[in-house]
Scaffold this active site. Structure first.
Site, short mmCIF file in Angstrom:
data_model
loop_
_atom_site.label_atom_id
_atom_site.label_comp_id
_atom_site.label_asym_id
_atom_site.label_seq_id
_atom_site.Cartn_x
_atom_site.Cartn_y
_atom_site.Cartn_z
N CYS A 2 0.83 -1.20 0.00
CA CYS A 2 0.00 0.00 0.00
C CYS A 2 0.87 1.25 0.00
O CYS A 2 2.04 1.22 0.37
CB CYS A 2 -0.95 0.03 1.18
SG CYS A 2 -2.12 -1.33 1.26
N ARG A 27 5.99 -0.85 -4.40
CA ARG A 27 5.62 -1.47 -3.14
C ARG A 27 4.61 -2.59 -3.32
O ARG A 27 4.38 -3.39 -2.41
CB ARG A 27 5.06 -0.41 -2.18
CG ARG A 27 6.08 0.63 -1.76
CD ARG A 27 5.44 1.75 -0.97
NE ARG A 27 4.91 1.29 0.28
CZ ARG A 27 5.59 1.26 1.43
NH1 ARG A 27 6.84 1.65 1.46
NH2 ARG A 27 5.03 0.84 2.55
N TRP A 73 -3.05 -2.64 -1.61
CA TRP A 73 -2.73 -4.07 -1.71
C TRP A 73 -3.80 -4.78 -0.90
O TRP A 73 -3.86 -4.63 0.32
CB TRP A 73 -1.34 -4.35 -1.16
CG TRP A 73 -0.82 -5.73 -1.36
CD1 TRP A 73 -0.21 -6.24 -2.47
CD2 TRP A 73 -0.84 -6.81 -0.40
NE1 TRP A 73 0.17 -7.55 -2.26
CE2 TRP A 73 -0.21 -7.92 -1.01
CE3 TRP A 73 -1.31 -6.93 0.90
CZ2 TRP A 73 -0.06 -9.14 -0.35
CZ3 TRP A 73 -1.16 -8.14 1.56
CH2 TRP A 73 -0.53 -9.23 0.94
N ASN A 99 -3.20 2.51 5.40
CA ASN A 99 -2.33 1.33 5.32
C ASN A 99 -2.43 0.60 6.65
O ASN A 99 -2.43 1.23 7.70
CB ASN A 99 -0.87 1.72 5.08
CG ASN A 99 -0.63 2.31 3.72
OD1 ASN A 99 -1.51 2.31 2.87
ND2 ASN A 99 0.57 2.82 3.49
N GLY A 100 -2.45 -0.73 6.61
CA GLY A 100 -2.51 -1.51 7.85
C GLY A 100 -3.76 -2.36 7.89
O GLY A 100 -4.44 -2.58 6.88
N GLU A 480 17.63 -18.87 -0.79
CA GLU A 480 17.42 -17.56 -1.40
C GLU A 480 17.26 -17.68 -2.91
O GLU A 480 16.41 -17.01 -3.52
CB GLU A 480 18.58 -16.63 -1.05
CG GLU A 480 18.53 -15.26 -1.70
CD GLU A 480 17.33 -14.44 -1.30
OE1 GLU A 480 17.09 -13.39 -1.95
OE2 GLU A 480 16.60 -14.81 -0.36
N LYS A 484 13.92 -16.52 -5.03
CA LYS A 484 13.93 -15.57 -6.14
C LYS A 484 13.19 -16.15 -7.35
O LYS A 484 12.42 -15.45 -8.01
CB LYS A 484 15.38 -15.23 -6.53
CG LYS A 484 16.11 -14.35 -5.55
CD LYS A 484 15.69 -12.91 -5.59
CE LYS A 484 14.90 -12.42 -4.44
NZ LYS A 484 15.05 -12.77 -3.11
N GLU A 487 9.44 -16.12 -6.62
CA GLU A 487 8.87 -14.78 -6.53
C GLU A 487 8.58 -14.17 -7.90
O GLU A 487 7.52 -13.56 -8.08
CB GLU A 487 9.82 -13.85 -5.78
CG GLU A 487 9.85 -14.04 -4.28
CD GLU A 487 10.82 -13.08 -3.62
OE1 GLU A 487 10.43 -12.46 -2.62
OE2 GLU A 487 11.96 -12.95 -4.10
N LYS A 602 6.49 -4.97 -1.45
CA LYS A 602 7.88 -4.74 -1.09
C LYS A 602 8.09 -4.70 0.41
O LYS A 602 8.99 -5.32 0.95
CB LYS A 602 8.35 -3.42 -1.73
CG LYS A 602 9.82 -3.10 -1.46
CD LYS A 602 10.72 -4.14 -2.07
CE LYS A 602 12.19 -3.81 -1.88
NZ LYS A 602 13.05 -4.92 -2.31
#
Length: 607
Positions: A2, A27, A73, A99-100, A480, A484, A487, A602
């Site tokens: 957001c 984001r 989001w 946001n939240g 990791e 990646k 994602e 993000k």
């Protein structure tokens, strides 16, 4: 996750709001909207990207010099125009962005509906608009403060009302909001990148703050309406840092920046003659260091993987036992009060909700807490007892790359500093300093494998599954690399300790399964070769990431890529680079939105 933007000043608000929202696209979001005061509250919003919002505003412009904007989001309710922010009250007299998460939204909604309020969305945020509408107070800020007394959860909000024109009221608890201080104009944002085109001076709000912003200035209040002093900070980076600079994607740009970001993390922190690091921001005395009996690392996602690398580093150099915890799980466990505990909270943004709450839980249990964060002025940076800034610069791509390597480098610096405090010899420290000073050049050389990786990606872009294997300090790198690929290319991938493969995952291996094996020269290299033999025997397609001078694995593997040789503790900074590039090029070949992968954000500021 957001994004919030607000503006009040002499100019038309809409262009400033839309430009700010475009800088927050990285984001992660699925809908967007703006609300501007001009006699009444005029709102434009839709499901989709900022480019569509620009088109909507071109067809149906809104005018005025005070307004708010948002990228959403979705959490409560599908990503639709109706659920997009800003939200309004029954009379349409105010607009609010948030946001939240409002955790008691269902209870509040039931009570408000019984009182006659009409809800038109599925969101938790709409309850805030109705709460403010029914709250008592002569000013908008009084009504906002009264409404927030009924709220459980996290929020960063910005509110405008036609009954209090020319004013934005802002509040935060658990979700970041800042003020941009310009010349005769003021901005509100959830991220400094949204205000940087207009000012480099910002005021970071603390949890519990309520800010009142007008063209004449701003006031910061606590929940009892008492004025508070908040420092004005300067943003150290500029717009070039958040521009593509000729690259097709931010992710590729940030991968290629890693030689410089590693150099920035190290800059001014190595003392060659003394064989140690300078980390004044830790705020740890030698006496405190001597009392450390254990270290707990709390983090999420990529930062958790960096923490796993850090466990090897810290135990090797300082001989202190280290555990690495998912912050989301740690915060709900019973935390034992163990004297001599040092907790390290790792977060790129410094705002990760679970990591922040884990930090608070650790402090409540009596632990000293240090933060490893990239964003100056972030909540974790402010609430920790000390810490290390990464100085990696803004990271725009949702899939973290340069922040990961900067985190590992920061942990190497911390390990060196702790080690020298606790028995690591001067000579050993000097060797480590020399290796660290040479690391940026090794990273630059590692980046030269891109053409090989691009060719490799063409062979494996159609894969449906992939397995990543590593041992020791390179097992977290396998995790990791798999993350990646998941994602940004949406290929199912898993990372495993190489020896654990035969305890289950080996059943998945066939001629269609790419298996990426991390095999730099170290003490477990022969064991990794044995594990590759096991994969070969089942027909798996082996991609080996090895180090220069490590011999030819051509008879065993299908493809091999060599990064520069280094000491084992530094190897993860180098072995991860081909994995970042592989995920990137496969995602591009598959036509994926590399910088904004689906469903991801993000900075994760909700649980």
């Amino acid at each position: 996750m957001c994004g919030i933007v607000g503006y009040v000043g002499p100019r038309e608000a809409t262009p400033v709001l839309v430009e700010g929202l475009s800088r927050l696209e990285y984001r992660g979001y699925d809908s967007a909207g703006v609300a501007v005061l001009n006699g009444g509250v005029q709102t434009r919003k839709l499901a989709g990207r900022i480019t569509r919002l620009r088109g909507l505003l071109a067809e149906a412009p809104v005018h005025g010099s005070c307004g708010i904007g948002h990228t959403r989001w979705a959490t409560h309710g599908a990503p639709t125009e109706r659920n997009a922010h800003p939200h309004s009250d029954c009379g349409g007299t105010l607009a609010l962005v948030h946001n939240g998460i409002i955790e008691n939204a269902d209870v509040l909604r039931t009570r408000l509906e019984r009182a006659g309020h009409r809800f038109v969305t599925e969101t938790d945020t709409e309850t805030l608009a109705h709460l403010i509408e029914e709250s008592a107070g002569e000013t908008l800020e009084e009504r906002v403060i009264a409404a927030l007394d009924h709220v459980e959860g996290t929020y960063g909000i910005a509110v405008v009302s036609q009954t209090d024109p020319g004013k934005i009221v802002v509040a935060r608890r658990g979700s970041p909001v800042l003020l941009g201080v310009g010349d005769g104009e003021f901005l509100v944002a959830s991220d400094a990148s949204a205000v940087l085109a207009h000012t480099r001076s910002v005021v970071y709000l603390n949890d519990g703050d309520v800010a009142v912003v007008t063209r004449a200035g701003y006031r910061v209040l606590d929940r009892h309406a008492q004025e508070q002093d908040r420092a004005v900070d300067d943003i150290e980076w500029d717009l070039d840092a958040i521009a593509l600079g000729g690259y097709p994607h931010f992710m590729l740009k940030e991968i290629c920046e890693q030689a410089e970001t590693v150099r920035s993390t190290l800059r001014g922190r190595l003392l060659a003659g003394e064989g140690t690091a300078r980390l004044n921001g830790l705020n740890l005395t030698p006496a405190q260091c001597s009392r450390i009996r254990r270290i707990v690392i709390v983090a999420c996602g990529t930062s958790w993987h960096a923490g796993l690398v850090g466990r090897h580093i810290l135990e090797e150099l300082s001989e202190i036992p280290v555990s690495v915890e998912y912050a989301s799980e740690y915060r709900y466990r019973r935390e034992l009060r163990i004297p001599g505990t040092l907790t390290i909270a790792i977060s790129q943004s410094g705002e990760t909700a679970d990591t922040l709450e884990a930090l608070r839980a650790a402090k409540a249990a009596g632990s000293t807490v240090i933060g490893l964060v990239n964003v100056v002025g972030s909540t974790i940076a402010r609430e920790a007892d000390g810490g290390i800034y990464l100085h990696a610069g803004p990271e725009i791509g949702v899939a973290s790359t340069k922040a990961f390597t900067a985190q590992v480098v920061a942990l190497l610096l911390l390990g060196l500093w702790l080690g020298r405090q606790r028995g690591l010899s001067v000579d050993e420290g000097r060797v480590m300093v020399t290796e660290l000073l040479g690391l940026p050049d090794l990273v630059a050389r590692a980046l030269q494998v891109e053409s090989q990786v691009r060719a490799l990606a063409e062979r494996h872009a159609d894969a449906r599954n992939a397995l990543y294997l590593g041992r020791g300090v390179n097992f977290p790198v396998a995790l990791e690399g798999a993350l990646k690929l998941k994602e940004i290319s949406y290929i199912h991938a898993e990372g495993y300790p190489a020896a654990e493969m035969k305890h289950g995952p080996i059943a998945l291996i066939d001629e269609n399964m790419p298996v990426v094996c991390l095999a730099p020269k170290d003490s477990v290299y022969p064991k990794v070769v044995s594990n590759m033999q096991e994969v070969k025997a089942r027909g798996g397609r082996i991609i080996a990431i090895t180090s220069e001078g490590n011999g030819d694995l051509g008879r065993l593997v299908d493809h091999q890529i060599a990064v520069p040789a280094s000491s084992p503790l530094l190897a993860p900074v180098l072995t991860v680079i081909p994995l970042q590039l592989l995920a990137y090029h496969i995602a591009v070949l598959r036509g994926c939105d590399v910088d904004r992968p689906r469903n991801l954000a993000k900075s994760v500021t909700v649980e």
